[in-house]
Design a protein around this motif. Structure first.
Motif, mmCIF file in Angstrom:
data_model
loop_
_atom_site.group_PDB
_atom_site.id
_atom_site.type_symbol
_atom_site.label_atom_id
_atom_site.label_comp_id
_atom_site.label_asym_id
_atom_site.label_seq_id
_atom_site.Cartn_x
_atom_site.Cartn_y
_atom_site.Cartn_z
ATOM 1 N N VAL A 108 0.832 -1.202 0.000
ATOM 2 C CA VAL A 108 0.000 0.000 0.000
ATOM 3 C C VAL A 108 0.868 1.254 0.000
ATOM 4 O O VAL A 108 0.646 2.200 -0.767
ATOM 5 N N VAL A 109 1.887 1.271 0.858
ATOM 6 C CA VAL A 109 2.763 2.437 0.948
ATOM 7 C C VAL A 109 3.511 2.653 -0.362
ATOM 8 O O VAL A 109 3.651 3.789 -0.848
ATOM 9 N N ALA A 110 4.007 1.554 -0.971
ATOM 10 C CA ALA A 110 4.769 1.670 -2.215
ATOM 11 C C ALA A 110 3.894 2.192 -3.347
ATOM 12 O O ALA A 110 4.303 3.087 -4.100
ATOM 13 N N VAL A 111 2.684 1.645 -3.468
ATOM 14 C CA VAL A 111 1.784 2.082 -4.542
ATOM 15 C C VAL A 111 1.402 3.540 -4.351
ATOM 16 O O VAL A 111 1.441 4.347 -5.297
ATOM 17 N N ALA A 142 4.182 1.320 -13.107
ATOM 18 C CA ALA A 142 5.236 1.553 -12.123
ATOM 19 C C ALA A 142 4.726 1.324 -10.699
ATOM 20 O O ALA A 142 5.433 0.768 -9.854
ATOM 21 N N ALA A 143 3.489 1.735 -10.441
ATOM 22 C CA ALA A 143 2.919 1.551 -9.107
ATOM 23 C C ALA A 143 2.763 0.069 -8.775
ATOM 24 O O ALA A 143 3.073 -0.371 -7.655
ATOM 25 N N LEU A 144 2.301 -0.710 -9.730
ATOM 26 C CA LEU A 144 2.167 -2.150 -9.498
ATOM 27 C C LEU A 144 3.523 -2.816 -9.344
ATOM 28 O O LEU A 144 3.699 -3.715 -8.520
ATOM 29 N N GLY A 145 4.499 -2.379 -10.134
ATOM 30 C CA GLY A 145 5.833 -2.958 -10.033
ATOM 31 C C GLY A 145 6.483 -2.742 -8.683
ATOM 32 O O GLY A 145 7.367 -3.509 -8.279
ATOM 33 N N ALA A 146 6.048 -1.727 -7.945
ATOM 34 C CA ALA A 146 6.622 -1.450 -6.624
ATOM 35 C C ALA A 146 6.295 -2.530 -5.607
ATOM 36 O O ALA A 146 6.863 -2.531 -4.507
ATOM 37 N N ALA A 147 5.410 -3.459 -5.948
ATOM 38 C CA ALA A 147 5.070 -4.535 -5.023
ATOM 39 C C ALA A 147 6.203 -5.545 -4.868
ATOM 40 O O ALA A 147 6.261 -6.266 -3.868
ATOM 41 N N VAL A 148 7.103 -5.628 -5.846
ATOM 42 C CA VAL A 148 8.192 -6.606 -5.765
ATOM 43 C C VAL A 148 9.088 -6.365 -4.548
ATOM 44 O O VAL A 148 9.291 -7.279 -3.736
ATOM 45 N N PRO A 149 9.653 -5.165 -4.370
ATOM 46 C CA PRO A 149 10.478 -4.957 -3.169
ATOM 47 C C PRO A 149 9.682 -5.103 -1.880
ATOM 48 O O PRO A 149 10.244 -5.505 -0.852
ATOM 49 N N ALA A 150 8.396 -4.806 -1.900
ATOM 50 C CA ALA A 150 7.582 -4.976 -0.694
ATOM 51 C C ALA A 150 7.542 -6.445 -0.275
ATOM 52 O O ALA A 150 7.686 -6.779 0.910
ATOM 53 N N VAL A 151 7.354 -7.335 -1.242
ATOM 54 C CA VAL A 151 7.337 -8.773 -0.950
ATOM 55 C C VAL A 151 8.700 -9.239 -0.449
ATOM 56 O O VAL A 151 8.800 -9.970 0.545
ATOM 57 N N LEU A 152 9.755 -8.820 -1.108
ATOM 58 C CA LEU A 152 11.095 -9.290 -0.754
ATOM 59 C C LEU A 152 11.503 -8.820 0.644
ATOM 60 O O LEU A 152 12.110 -9.575 1.401
ATOM 61 N N VAL A 153 11.162 -7.588 0.974
ATOM 62 C CA VAL A 153 11.496 -7.077 2.309
ATOM 63 C C VAL A 153 10.713 -7.834 3.376
ATOM 64 O O VAL A 153 11.265 -8.216 4.425
ATOM 65 N N TRP A 173 6.906 -1.370 -22.813
ATOM 66 C CA TRP A 173 7.667 -2.623 -22.749
ATOM 67 C C TRP A 173 8.812 -2.560 -21.750
ATOM 68 O O TRP A 173 9.302 -3.593 -21.302
ATOM 69 N N ALA A 174 9.229 -1.359 -21.378
ATOM 70 C CA ALA A 174 10.243 -1.232 -20.332
ATOM 71 C C ALA A 174 9.656 -1.455 -18.944
ATOM 72 O O ALA A 174 10.361 -1.908 -18.030
ATOM 73 N N LEU A 175 8.368 -1.147 -18.774
ATOM 74 C CA LEU A 175 7.743 -1.246 -17.454
ATOM 75 C C LEU A 175 6.942 -2.528 -17.254
ATOM 76 O O LEU A 175 6.770 -2.990 -16.117
ATOM 77 N N ILE A 176 6.432 -3.103 -18.329
ATOM 78 C CA ILE A 176 5.569 -4.276 -18.210
ATOM 79 C C ILE A 176 6.242 -5.446 -17.495
ATOM 80 O O ILE A 176 5.598 -6.111 -16.667
ATOM 81 N N PRO A 177 7.533 -5.765 -17.760
ATOM 82 C CA PRO A 177 8.134 -6.884 -17.030
ATOM 83 C C PRO A 177 8.090 -6.726 -15.520
ATOM 84 O O PRO A 177 7.891 -7.709 -14.791
ATOM 85 N N PHE A 178 8.256 -5.511 -15.024
ATOM 86 C CA PHE A 178 8.212 -5.284 -13.579
ATOM 87 C C PHE A 178 6.783 -5.433 -13.044
ATOM 88 O O PHE A 178 6.565 -6.003 -11.969
ATOM 89 N N GLN A 179 5.815 -4.905 -13.782
ATOM 90 C CA GLN A 179 4.423 -5.035 -13.369
ATOM 91 C C GLN A 179 3.981 -6.494 -13.369
ATOM 92 O O GLN A 179 3.354 -6.973 -12.419
#
Length: 333
Positions: free
Chosen positions: A68-71, A110-121, A195-201
């Protein structure tokens, strides 16, 4: 007098009692993150013997809060940029941040992609295990395998979307009601940005639904299917309430993708397919001037569901066979 080296070895005295008590001493717990024992399947990567039920609840709350904070943080940056550049929508009651559909879509990705570091942390902090165990049983993303998966996923997805376009083509020869072709400069710019952002999302959604949630449930149940079913339901609901065919498509494909993660021991194959799906779909949306369309996969027609019934198992079974061919690790080495 016997030589000093021939004297029998004696146990060192125990500091709190006779030497024969509490011997050998209990080793101290390994500091830092601890992976699951060797032979653990993907969904049991959280079973490292260091996590209590309280840690599980703490991890759930921490990851959810960090997402939530990252998004919100990404959207806050977007609002600041839109205000500073005077790039906001003309209508004051608009739910968009930017007037440009491309910029607004980029912000969402970009907002959805920010969930990756949230999970890892959250996994590293409360799960007390290497964060890479969410990626695969080897403790990291297997890049060579990811590339091989992408080499299969993109042609498969291009064929599926192509058949859908032919099947649903309107009588007047137009597949959409968008603004039409935006011109080559704008199309190229759109493809580069998207296409630069989709892989992260795409990876973020897989890390949350096919990875972290399944492993969180795997601490309670030995079977992966309760976690896969729960994550698939939440995945379908996260795309919104649309058509019944769209919901069925999302749940059906998510169940297959969950099976493929367990079968291959990692997220690479589903990240590749999810990325290919979104890259092809958004590329076509950019070409037809439909980036402003609010529709999601939940609005997919019944024709898309029929094709999904065929192409999803085709891809998943092919990748499972390919994983066997390359002797891919399915359990913790």
């Amino acid at each position: 007098m016997p030589h000093e080296d021939s004297a029998p070895h004696e146990r060192p005295p125990h500091p709190h009692g006779p030497p024969w008590q509490n011997w050998p001493p209990t080793p101290a717990p390994t500091p830092g993150p601890v992976p699951a024992p060797p032979g653990s399947p993907y969904h049991e990567q959280g079973r490292n013997g260091r996590v209590t039920a309280r840690d599980g609840w703490a991890e759930l709350l921490l990851v959810a809060g960090l997402i939530v904070v990252a998004v919100l943080g990404v959207y806050l940056v977007g609002f600041v940029l839109a205000e500073g550049l005077h790039a906001g929508p003309a209508a004051p009651d608009s739910d968009r941040v930017f007037s440009s559909p491309l910029a607004d879509m980029a912000l969402q990705l970009a907002a959805l992609g920010a969930a990756v570091p949230a999970v890892l942390v959250g996994v590293r902090r409360c799960g007390r295990r290497p964060a890479g165990t969410v990626s695969s049983v080897t403790g990291g993303l297997r890049l060579r395998w990811l590339v091989r998966c992408a080499a299969v996923a993109f042609p498969v997805m291009a064929a599926q979307v192509g058949l859908l376009l032919v099947w649903t083509w309107d009588a007047d020869g137009s597949p959409s009601s968008g603004e039409g072709f935006p011109g080559w400069p704008m199309l190229v710019l759109s493809l580069v940005v998207l296409w630069a952002l989709i892989p992260f999302q795409a990876a973020a959604e897989e890390y949350v639904f096919r990875g972290w949630l399944v492993q969180l449930t795997g601490r309670i149940t030995r079977s992966p299917w309760p976690g896969i079913a729960l994550a698939s339901l939440l995945f379908a609901l996260a795309h919104g309430i649309g058509e019944a065919s769209g919901f069925a498509l999302l749940f059906y494909s998510a169940m297959w993708w969950g099976w493929l993660v367990i079968r291959t021991g990692g997220l690479e194959a589903v990240i590749a397919l999810h990325t290919a799906n979104n890259a092809v779909a958004m590329g076509l949306a950019a070409a037809f001037g439909e980036l402003a369309d609010d529709g999601t996969a939940a609005d997919a027609p019944w024709q898309a569901l029929v094709l999904e019934l065929v192409f999803t198992p085709l891809y998943c079974l092919a990748m499972a066979r390919l994983a066997d061919r390359y002797a891919l690790d399915r359990r913790t080495p």
